[in-house]
Design a protein around this motif. Structure first.
Motif, PDB file in Angstrom:
ATOM      1  N   ARG A   1       0.847  -1.199   0.000  1.00 33.60           N
ATOM      2  CA  ARG A   1       0.000   0.000   0.000  1.00 33.60           C
ATOM      3  C   ARG A   1       0.881   1.247   0.000  1.00 33.60           C
ATOM      4  NH1 ARG A   1      -5.042  -1.527   0.185  1.00 33.60           N
ATOM      5  NH2 ARG A   1      -5.703  -3.204   1.539  1.00 33.60           N
ATOM      6  N   LEU A   2       0.536   2.172  -0.863  1.00 32.33           N
ATOM      7  CA  LEU A   2       1.221   3.463  -0.864  1.00 32.33           C
ATOM      8  C   LEU A   2       0.606   4.339   0.221  1.00 32.33           C
ATOM      9  CD1 LEU A   2       1.387   4.325  -4.675  1.00 32.33           C
ATOM     10  CD2 LEU A   2       3.074   3.149  -3.277  1.00 32.33           C
ATOM     11  N   PRO A   3       1.397   5.184   0.847  1.00 32.13           N
ATOM     12  CA  PRO A   3       0.841   6.094   1.852  1.00 32.13           C
ATOM     13  C   PRO A   3      -0.283   6.942   1.232  1.00 32.13           C
ATOM     14  CG  PRO A   3       3.246   6.166   1.868  1.00 32.13           C
ATOM     15  CD  PRO A   3       2.841   5.350   0.680  1.00 32.13           C
ATOM     16  N   GLY A   4      -1.381   7.033   1.943  1.00 24.69           N
ATOM     17  CA  GLY A   4      -2.496   7.856   1.498  1.00 24.69           C
ATOM     18  C   GLY A   4      -3.397   7.219   0.458  1.00 24.69           C
ATOM     19  N   THR A   5      -3.166   5.943   0.130  1.00 26.69           N
ATOM     20  CA  THR A   5      -4.014   5.254  -0.843  1.00 26.69           C
ATOM     21  C   THR A   5      -4.665   4.033  -0.195  1.00 26.69           C
ATOM     22  OG1 THR A   5      -2.292   3.782  -1.686  1.00 26.69           O
ATOM     23  CG2 THR A   5      -2.501   5.951  -2.740  1.00 26.69           C
ATOM     24  N   ILE A   6      -5.696   3.520  -0.827  1.00 26.38           N
ATOM     25  CA  ILE A   6      -6.375   2.352  -0.273  1.00 26.38           C
ATOM     26  C   ILE A   6      -6.232   1.115  -1.154  1.00 26.38           C
ATOM     27  CG2 ILE A   6      -8.028   3.662   1.100  1.00 26.38           C
ATOM     28  CD1 ILE A   6     -10.082   3.220  -1.130  1.00 26.38           C
ATOM     29  N   ASN A   7      -5.899   1.281  -2.427  1.00 28.17           N
ATOM     30  CA  ASN A   7      -5.831   0.143  -3.344  1.00 28.17           C
ATOM     31  C   ASN A   7      -4.403  -0.167  -3.743  1.00 28.17           C
ATOM     32  OD1 ASN A   7      -8.689  -0.204  -3.549  1.00 28.17           O
ATOM     33  ND2 ASN A   7      -8.754   1.562  -4.893  1.00 28.17           N
ATOM     34  N   THR A   8      -4.097  -1.458  -3.762  1.00 29.59           N
ATOM     35  CA  THR A   8      -2.796  -1.902  -4.238  1.00 29.59           C
ATOM     36  C   THR A   8      -2.884  -2.212  -5.728  1.00 29.59           C
ATOM     37  OG1 THR A   8      -3.217  -4.260  -3.884  1.00 29.59           O
ATOM     38  CG2 THR A   8      -2.402  -2.990  -1.980  1.00 29.59           C
ATOM     39  N   GLY A   9      -1.744  -2.372  -6.368  1.00 30.60           N
ATOM     40  CA  GLY A   9      -1.740  -2.774  -7.771  1.00 30.60           C
ATOM     41  C   GLY A   9      -2.437  -4.110  -7.963  1.00 30.60           C
ATOM     42  N   GLY A  10      -2.216  -5.038  -7.045  1.00 31.73           N
ATOM     43  CA  GLY A  10      -2.854  -6.348  -7.133  1.00 31.73           C
ATOM     44  C   GLY A  10      -4.362  -6.268  -7.027  1.00 31.73           C
ATOM     45  N   ASN A  11      -4.844  -5.470  -6.079  1.00 34.22           N
ATOM     46  CA  ASN A  11      -6.292  -5.334  -5.932  1.00 34.22           C
ATOM     47  C   ASN A  11      -6.926  -4.657  -7.143  1.00 34.22           C
ATOM     48  OD1 ASN A  11      -5.526  -4.932  -2.597  1.00 34.22           O
ATOM     49  ND2 ASN A  11      -6.937  -6.522  -3.244  1.00 34.22           N
ATOM     50  N   LEU A  12      -6.261  -3.654  -7.693  1.00 34.03           N
ATOM     51  CA  LEU A  12      -6.796  -2.986  -8.882  1.00 34.03           C
ATOM     52  C   LEU A  12      -6.825  -3.938 -10.078  1.00 34.03           C
ATOM     53  CD1 LEU A  12      -5.134   0.512  -8.489  1.00 34.03           C
ATOM     54  CD2 LEU A  12      -7.584  -0.001  -8.334  1.00 34.03           C
ATOM     55  N   CYS A  13      -5.803  -4.762 -10.213  1.00 29.90           N
ATOM     56  CA  CYS A  13      -5.782  -5.730 -11.310  1.00 29.90           C
ATOM     57  C   CYS A  13      -6.919  -6.747 -11.146  1.00 29.90           C
ATOM     58  CB  CYS A  13      -4.428  -6.428 -11.378  1.00 29.90           C
ATOM     59  SG  CYS A  13      -4.281  -7.560 -12.780  1.00 29.90           S
ATOM     60  N   GLN A  14      -7.109  -7.251  -9.925  1.00 31.22           N
ATOM     61  CA  GLN A  14      -8.219  -8.177  -9.674  1.00 31.22           C
ATOM     62  C   GLN A  14      -9.553  -7.521 -10.028  1.00 31.22           C
ATOM     63  OE1 GLN A  14      -6.502 -10.850  -6.006  1.00 31.22           O
ATOM     64  NE2 GLN A  14      -7.714  -9.098  -5.462  1.00 31.22           N
ATOM     65  N   HIS A  15      -9.685  -6.244  -9.679  1.00 30.04           N
ATOM     66  CA  HIS A  15     -10.908  -5.498  -9.980  1.00 30.04           C
ATOM     67  C   HIS A  15     -11.137  -5.394 -11.492  1.00 30.04           C
ATOM     68  CE1 HIS A  15     -13.956  -2.423 -10.029  1.00 30.04           C
ATOM     69  NE2 HIS A  15     -13.131  -1.542 -10.575  1.00 30.04           N
ATOM     70  N   LEU A  16     -10.094  -5.104 -12.239  1.00 32.09           N
ATOM     71  CA  LEU A  16     -10.240  -4.993 -13.693  1.00 32.09           C
ATOM     72  C   LEU A  16     -10.615  -6.332 -14.314  1.00 32.09           C
ATOM     73  CD1 LEU A  16      -7.322  -2.555 -14.522  1.00 32.09           C
ATOM     74  CD2 LEU A  16      -9.785  -2.071 -14.561  1.00 32.09           C
ATOM     75  N   ILE A  17     -10.041  -7.401 -13.818  1.00 40.67           N
ATOM     76  CA  ILE A  17     -10.400  -8.731 -14.316  1.00 40.67           C
ATOM     77  C   ILE A  17     -11.871  -9.002 -14.033  1.00 40.67           C
ATOM     78  CG2 ILE A  17     -10.044 -11.212 -13.972  1.00 40.67           C
ATOM     79  CD1 ILE A  17      -7.024 -10.476 -13.418  1.00 40.67           C
ATOM     80  N   GLY A  18     -12.299  -8.773 -12.798  1.00 39.76           N
ATOM     81  CA  GLY A  18     -13.696  -9.020 -12.438  1.00 39.76           C
ATOM     82  C   GLY A  18     -14.660  -8.146 -13.212  1.00 39.76           C
ATOM     83  N   ASN A  19     -14.291  -6.903 -13.426  1.00 44.92           N
ATOM     84  CA  ASN A  19     -15.154  -5.962 -14.139  1.00 44.92           C
ATOM     85  C   ASN A  19     -15.379  -6.406 -15.587  1.00 44.92           C
ATOM     86  OD1 ASN A  19     -16.496  -3.289 -13.874  1.00 44.92           O
ATOM     87  ND2 ASN A  19     -15.106  -2.763 -15.539  1.00 44.92           N
ATOM     88  N   LEU A  20     -14.295  -6.700 -16.301  1.00 44.14           N
ATOM     89  CA  LEU A  20     -14.457  -7.101 -17.709  1.00 44.14           C
ATOM     90  C   LEU A  20     -15.023  -8.503 -17.850  1.00 44.14           C
ATOM     91  CD1 LEU A  20     -11.393  -5.566 -19.588  1.00 44.14           C
ATOM     92  CD2 LEU A  20     -13.719  -4.681 -19.347  1.00 44.14           C
ATOM     93  N   ARG A  21     -14.695  -9.401 -16.928  1.00 45.94           N
ATOM     94  CA  ARG A  21     -15.300 -10.736 -16.989  1.00 45.94           C
ATOM     95  C   ARG A  21     -16.817 -10.638 -16.838  1.00 45.94           C
ATOM     96  NH1 ARG A  21     -12.325 -15.647 -16.080  1.00 45.94           N
ATOM     97  NH2 ARG A  21     -14.374 -16.516 -16.530  1.00 45.94           N
ATOM     98  N   THR A  22     -17.267  -9.685 -15.995  1.00 43.13           N
ATOM     99  CA  THR A  22     -18.703  -9.515 -15.758  1.00 43.13           C
ATOM    100  C   THR A  22     -19.391  -8.790 -16.906  1.00 43.13           C
ATOM    101  OG1 THR A  22     -18.371  -9.493 -13.368  1.00 43.13           O
ATOM    102  CG2 THR A  22     -20.418  -8.506 -14.193  1.00 43.13           C
ATOM    103  N   TYR A  23     -18.895  -7.604 -17.245  1.00 45.07           N
ATOM    104  CA  TYR A  23     -19.617  -6.732 -18.166  1.00 45.07           C
ATOM    105  C   TYR A  23     -19.383  -7.032 -19.644  1.00 45.07           C
ATOM    106  CZ  TYR A  23     -20.946  -4.034 -14.101  1.00 45.07           C
ATOM    107  OH  TYR A  23     -21.476  -3.642 -12.901  1.00 45.07           O
ATOM    108  N   VAL A  24     -18.291  -7.701 -19.969  1.00 47.69           N
ATOM    109  CA  VAL A  24     -18.051  -8.077 -21.369  1.00 47.69           C
ATOM    110  C   VAL A  24     -18.171  -9.589 -21.522  1.00 47.69           C
ATOM    111  CG1 VAL A  24     -16.463  -8.006 -23.333  1.00 47.69           C
ATOM    112  CG2 VAL A  24     -16.592  -6.049 -21.778  1.00 47.69           C
ATOM    113  N   GLY A  25     -17.380 -10.330 -20.755  1.00 42.83           N
ATOM    114  CA  GLY A  25     -17.365 -11.779 -20.900  1.00 42.83           C
ATOM    115  C   GLY A  25     -18.696 -12.435 -20.609  1.00 42.83           C
ATOM    116  N   LEU A  26     -19.276 -12.149 -19.466  1.00 43.02           N
ATOM    117  CA  LEU A  26     -20.555 -12.746 -19.075  1.00 43.02           C
ATOM    118  C   LEU A  26     -21.726 -12.128 -19.831  1.00 43.02           C
ATOM    119  CD1 LEU A  26     -22.345 -14.492 -17.165  1.00 43.02           C
ATOM    120  CD2 LEU A  26     -22.248 -12.582 -15.539  1.00 43.02           C
ATOM    121  N   THR A  27     -21.829 -10.814 -19.757  1.00 43.75           N
ATOM    122  CA  THR A  27     -23.014 -10.140 -20.290  1.00 43.75           C
ATOM    123  C   THR A  27     -23.074 -10.164 -21.812  1.00 43.75           C
ATOM    124  OG1 THR A  27     -23.024  -8.722 -18.334  1.00 43.75           O
ATOM    125  CG2 THR A  27     -24.375  -8.018 -20.203  1.00 43.75           C
ATOM    126  N   LEU A  28     -21.966  -9.950 -22.485  1.00 41.90           N
ATOM    127  CA  LEU A  28     -21.981  -9.920 -23.948  1.00 41.90           C
ATOM    128  C   LEU A  28     -21.528 -11.233 -24.588  1.00 41.90           C
ATOM    129  CD1 LEU A  28     -20.552  -6.336 -24.597  1.00 41.90           C
ATOM    130  CD2 LEU A  28     -22.951  -7.073 -24.606  1.00 41.90           C
TER     131      LEU A  28
END
Length: 156
Positions: free
Chosen positions: A33-60
């Motif tokens: 974690r960087l000082p003053g931030t809440i998200n790590t690079g790993g968490n943001l990457c997991q979020h991007l995977i989940g987001n596109l898997r849901t809204y593009v992969g699953l839905t479309l």
């Protein structure tokens, strides 16, 4: 934008994300974690995977996926090696789903509500929004990785 443009841009940015994750100096750096931030690079990457898997992969694309958005931000769901594998899978799923869209489909209403501020949400608008969201977080990951790499290279 047409589907070929979306395929090119999504594929490019998923590859860029993969390159960012590969450049982290260690597994632990991905989750620092960087000082003053809440998200790590790993968490943001997991979020991007989940987001596109849901809204593009699953839905479309009709690819089965169960999303746990809270875990994307609150847990280390993937090791770096697994994350890189997930990104390869993500690129195949996203490009495959986009290949299945014809010009008329881009004008059709997206089957889920994504943007509360727009009464109409054609597929093309949602794909543009998702790409902008992806790019925004990709920039955050790039900054996180560069900062972490600099700090770790200056420590004895």
């Amino acid at each position: 934008m047409n589907k070929d443009t979306f395929i090119t841009l999504y594929s490019r940015d998923i590859k860029r994300l993969r390159a960012e994750i590969e450049q982290y100096p260690s597994e632990s750096a991905l989750w620092a974690r960087l000082p003053g931030t809440i998200n790590t690079g790993g968490n943001l990457c997991q979020h991007l995977i989940g987001n596109l898997r849901t809204y593009v992969g699953l839905t479309l694309g009709g690819h089965a996926y169960t999303r746990d958005r809270d875990a994307e931000f609150g847990q280390r769901r993937f090791s770096r090696a697994r994350m890189l594998d997930e990104l390869e899978t993500l690129e195949r799923i996203v490009t495959g789903a986009l290949e299945g869209l014809d010009g008329g489909k881009m004008l059709e209403e997206y089957p889920r509500t994504v943007l509360d501020m727009f009464p109409e949400q054609p597929v093309g608008v949602i794909l543009t929004h998702l790409l902008a969201h992806f790019s925004w977080h990709l920039g955050q990951i790039n900054y996180h990785r560069r900062w972490i790499t600099q700090v770790q290279s200056t420590q004895p």
